[in-house]
Design an enzyme around this catalytic site. Sequence first.
Site, PDB file in Angstrom:
ATOM      1  N   ARG A 230       0.859  -1.197   0.000  1.00 36.63           N
ATOM      2  CA  ARG A 230       0.000   0.000   0.000  1.00 36.63           C
ATOM      3  C   ARG A 230       0.895   1.248   0.000  1.00 36.63           C
ATOM      4  O   ARG A 230       0.978   1.956  -0.993  1.00 36.63           O
ATOM      5  CB  ARG A 230      -0.963  -0.022   1.196  1.00 36.63           C
ATOM      6  CG  ARG A 230      -2.148   0.913   1.014  1.00 36.63           C
ATOM      7  CD  ARG A 230      -1.824   2.368   1.240  1.00 36.63           C
ATOM      8  NE  ARG A 230      -1.296   2.590   2.588  1.00 36.63           N
ATOM      9  CZ  ARG A 230      -0.725   3.716   2.976  1.00 36.63           C
ATOM     10  NH1 ARG A 230      -0.592   4.730   2.136  1.00 36.63           N
ATOM     11  NH2 ARG A 230      -0.248   3.837   4.207  1.00 36.63           N
ATOM     12  N   ASP A 231       1.628   1.476   1.085  1.00 34.59           N
ATOM     13  CA  ASP A 231       2.512   2.649   1.077  1.00 34.59           C
ATOM     14  C   ASP A 231       3.576   2.472  -0.015  1.00 34.59           C
ATOM     15  O   ASP A 231       3.979   3.425  -0.686  1.00 34.59           O
ATOM     16  CB  ASP A 231       3.164   2.857   2.448  1.00 34.59           C
ATOM     17  CG  ASP A 231       3.415   4.328   2.743  1.00 34.59           C
ATOM     18  OD1 ASP A 231       3.886   5.033   1.834  1.00 34.59           O
ATOM     19  OD2 ASP A 231       3.153   4.776   3.878  1.00 34.59           O
TER      20      ASP A 231
ATOM     21  N   HIS B 176       3.232   3.944  -3.610  1.00 34.84           N
ATOM     22  CA  HIS B 176       3.758   5.271  -3.980  1.00 34.84           C
ATOM     23  C   HIS B 176       5.130   5.137  -4.639  1.00 34.84           C
ATOM     24  O   HIS B 176       5.435   5.821  -5.609  1.00 34.84           O
ATOM     25  CB  HIS B 176       3.916   6.154  -2.736  1.00 34.84           C
ATOM     26  CG  HIS B 176       2.630   6.570  -2.104  1.00 34.84           C
ATOM     27  ND1 HIS B 176       1.693   7.337  -2.749  1.00 34.84           N
ATOM     28  CD2 HIS B 176       2.126   6.341  -0.856  1.00 34.84           C
ATOM     29  CE1 HIS B 176       0.669   7.570  -1.922  1.00 34.84           C
ATOM     30  NE2 HIS B 176       0.908   6.967  -0.775  1.00 34.84           N
TER      31      HIS B 176
ATOM     32  N   HIS C 133       2.778   4.668  12.599  1.00 32.03           N
ATOM     33  CA  HIS C 133       3.192   4.529  11.202  1.00 32.03           C
ATOM     34  C   HIS C 133       4.288   5.565  10.993  1.00 32.03           C
ATOM     35  O   HIS C 133       4.025   6.768  11.066  1.00 32.03           O
ATOM     36  CB  HIS C 133       1.985   4.804  10.305  1.00 32.03           C
ATOM     37  CG  HIS C 133       2.263   4.750   8.832  1.00 32.03           C
ATOM     38  ND1 HIS C 133       2.004   3.638   8.071  1.00 32.03           N
ATOM     39  CD2 HIS C 133       2.766   5.685   7.978  1.00 32.03           C
ATOM     40  CE1 HIS C 133       2.320   3.891   6.799  1.00 32.03           C
ATOM     41  NE2 HIS C 133       2.797   5.122   6.717  1.00 32.03           N
TER      42      HIS C 133
ATOM     43  N   HIS D 169       7.768   7.187   8.930  1.00 34.14           N
ATOM     44  CA  HIS D 169       8.557   7.304   7.695  1.00 34.14           C
ATOM     45  C   HIS D 169       9.990   7.652   8.044  1.00 34.14           C
ATOM     46  O   HIS D 169      10.281   8.185   9.110  1.00 34.14           O
ATOM     47  CB  HIS D 169       7.937   8.348   6.753  1.00 34.14           C
ATOM     48  CG  HIS D 169       6.809   7.785   5.949  1.00 34.14           C
ATOM     49  ND1 HIS D 169       6.997   7.165   4.743  1.00 34.14           N
ATOM     50  CD2 HIS D 169       5.483   7.706   6.220  1.00 34.14           C
ATOM     51  CE1 HIS D 169       5.825   6.745   4.281  1.00 34.14           C
ATOM     52  NE2 HIS D 169       4.882   7.059   5.153  1.00 34.14           N
TER      53      HIS D 169
ATOM     54  N   TYR E 212       4.219  16.178   3.117  1.00 32.09           N
ATOM     55  CA  TYR E 212       3.608  14.869   2.861  1.00 32.09           C
ATOM     56  C   TYR E 212       4.489  14.034   1.922  1.00 32.09           C
ATOM     57  O   TYR E 212       4.824  14.471   0.822  1.00 32.09           O
ATOM     58  CB  TYR E 212       2.237  15.102   2.228  1.00 32.09           C
ATOM     59  CG  TYR E 212       1.312  13.918   2.225  1.00 32.09           C
ATOM     60  CD1 TYR E 212       0.854  13.359   3.410  1.00 32.09           C
ATOM     61  CD2 TYR E 212       0.869  13.377   1.022  1.00 32.09           C
ATOM     62  CE1 TYR E 212      -0.022  12.294   3.391  1.00 32.09           C
ATOM     63  CE2 TYR E 212      -0.013  12.310   1.002  1.00 32.09           C
ATOM     64  CZ  TYR E 212      -0.451  11.775   2.197  1.00 32.09           C
ATOM     65  OH  TYR E 212      -1.326  10.715   2.176  1.00 32.09           O
TER      66      TYR E 212
END
Lengths: 314, 342
Positions: free
Chosen positions: B18-19, B22, B199, B201, B290
């Site tokens: 899913r991520d 990108h 979650h 990054h 983002y």
Amino acid sequence: MTTHPSDHEDLMTLRCAIVGSGNIGTDLLSKLLRSPVLEPTAMVGIDPVSEGLARARDAGLDASPDGPDWLFDRADEFDLVFEATSAGVHRANAPRYQAAGLQVIDLTPARLGPLVVPPVNGEDHLDAPNVNLITCGGQATTPMVHAVSRVVAVPYAEIVSSVSSVSAGPGTRQNIDEFTRTTSAALVEVGGARHGKAIMVLNPADPPILMRNTVFCALPEGYDEAAVAASILAMEAQVQSYVPGYRLTAEPVFETEVYGTPGGVVPARVVILLEVEGAGDYFPPYAGNLDIMTAAAVGVGEAVATARTQRTPA
Amino acid sequence: MSAHETATDFRLIDSTLRDGSHAVSHRFSAEEVRRVVAGLDAAGVPVIEVTHGDGMGGSSFNYGFSHTPETDLLKVAVETATQATIAVLFVPGIGVKDDLRQAADLGVGMARVATHCTEADIAEQHIALTKELGMEAIGFLMMAHMILPEALAEQARKMASYGADVVYVTDSAGAMTVDDFKRRVAAVKGAVDVGVGVHAHNNLSLAVANSLGALEEGATNVDGCATGLGAGAGNCSTEILVATSDKLGLRTGVDTFAMMDAAEECVRPLRPEMGVIDRDGLMLGYAGVYGSFLLHARKAAQRYGVQTRDILVELGRRGMVGGQEDMIIDVALALRDGRVEA
């Protein structure tokens, strides 16, 4: 769309009720108070301490917190109703308006009546008992999809609408799904695209962002760039005639790349970047989303008044 | 509590599919999904998220069109998993309720309903529908660095009140330091009776450290992506999280070596350079932008002859939030035309 000042003396004045005392209803009130042919005489809400009802009372309207029941008890006192509640509430009220013989301009995304965008089909449904104004994003973007589709086939159109969080009241927040579905439908039914998709984003930045809309139209082989651009700029001017703060932030850009859209593979897209600065009637100017909706409602209401005058023997 | 839950110290949710969408511009094929799900499932990963990077219905001009319809990918994922639950991401305003119904029909067991961290109330109906459809519901508060811990806790409380089983602190911009992260997790933990997830990054190279810090504050769910495959400079790497947890004596229920193998053999070939934090990736974390804006910004920079970093800084200055990828073109044109300073 709008009537000329010199015509007003001959036009019938319509007595209008606003149902819903939230952001949209209150902004609409400010505009109706300036209309030469639409006379707001009542506002109905459900919150006795709402600012909208207080403003209505101050302006000399009947202001009731008893919901639509209050209106149905005296339906013959009104010629036109503006619904500014939520899609669910409008679905519940609609049969009662019809039974009472009240024509309604619906500012929720309930989509019970024909979808109307003033510069595209504002004159088409003036007799309809219920017309729907889609959504703020639909009012801002559908004209541009139409501007493109009138010069070249648009296999797929997509819009992204961003509004400031503070301008999105509880009705809007409960209607996110209806917003995307009704706006998508408008891109096809009114805008003339073969497929449509709408996306909505709420942005909480402080100071609040101006309402932004981006329109992407898929372009088939052989499109005429100059004709598409000219049509877009002409439409910008047309919308500005009733929403002065509506503008492109840059010239339309044509991006060439192979895109596998739901309407088929295309070699290019046109990107139309729009911002809408409001008139600052109820909310400050960043809330162009309220403004474009209420300006459209007034425009359609005035067209209804003109049509009724023409139907009524002198 | 099931035997599975009692046997672990936290639940791992893998978002490679899913991520990571990108990082591959949403070009996953059915075969890639089959291979990755098989690897993660065999390693014992309990939940695997499979969706367009921007959630159900994300396939678009604005975010990039999917190579393969996501319902086809979900079918393959559900078919392939033997023990793992398949999850989807759903963003109100991008997806519609019918997407959730479709996911449930396909055998998806969990929906993560994501909003910007200040907008929890637009998720009320979608969380309720997720529960009604018999799926687990997770409330996912994105860009959590943008508001103070107390304000975030308030939004988490709303999501829990709508029926969310777990509420997430999501560092979509990879902008938080360990202390920032821990304070937000602690605030949310103190505000809700449901599970708390994180979650992270890796734009500031802190994703694993932040996740471990969150566990110290009582987080019950942690997200990872194999090789870190994800937006921006990538996510908390699942195999590193599993190996580190193993060393710390934290039970994940995932086999450390099998997870390393899945990452190396099934995921690494998809984007071999994943894990490098280059200037643009670092810039996202530094400016709090983002993460999924990155590849779109690079493309616009190239097309309009401006610098990626200038686009990212201006997006940050304007306070753009997840979903506003269209503003990348707006900013690139403004830079090109000299309407904003580079």
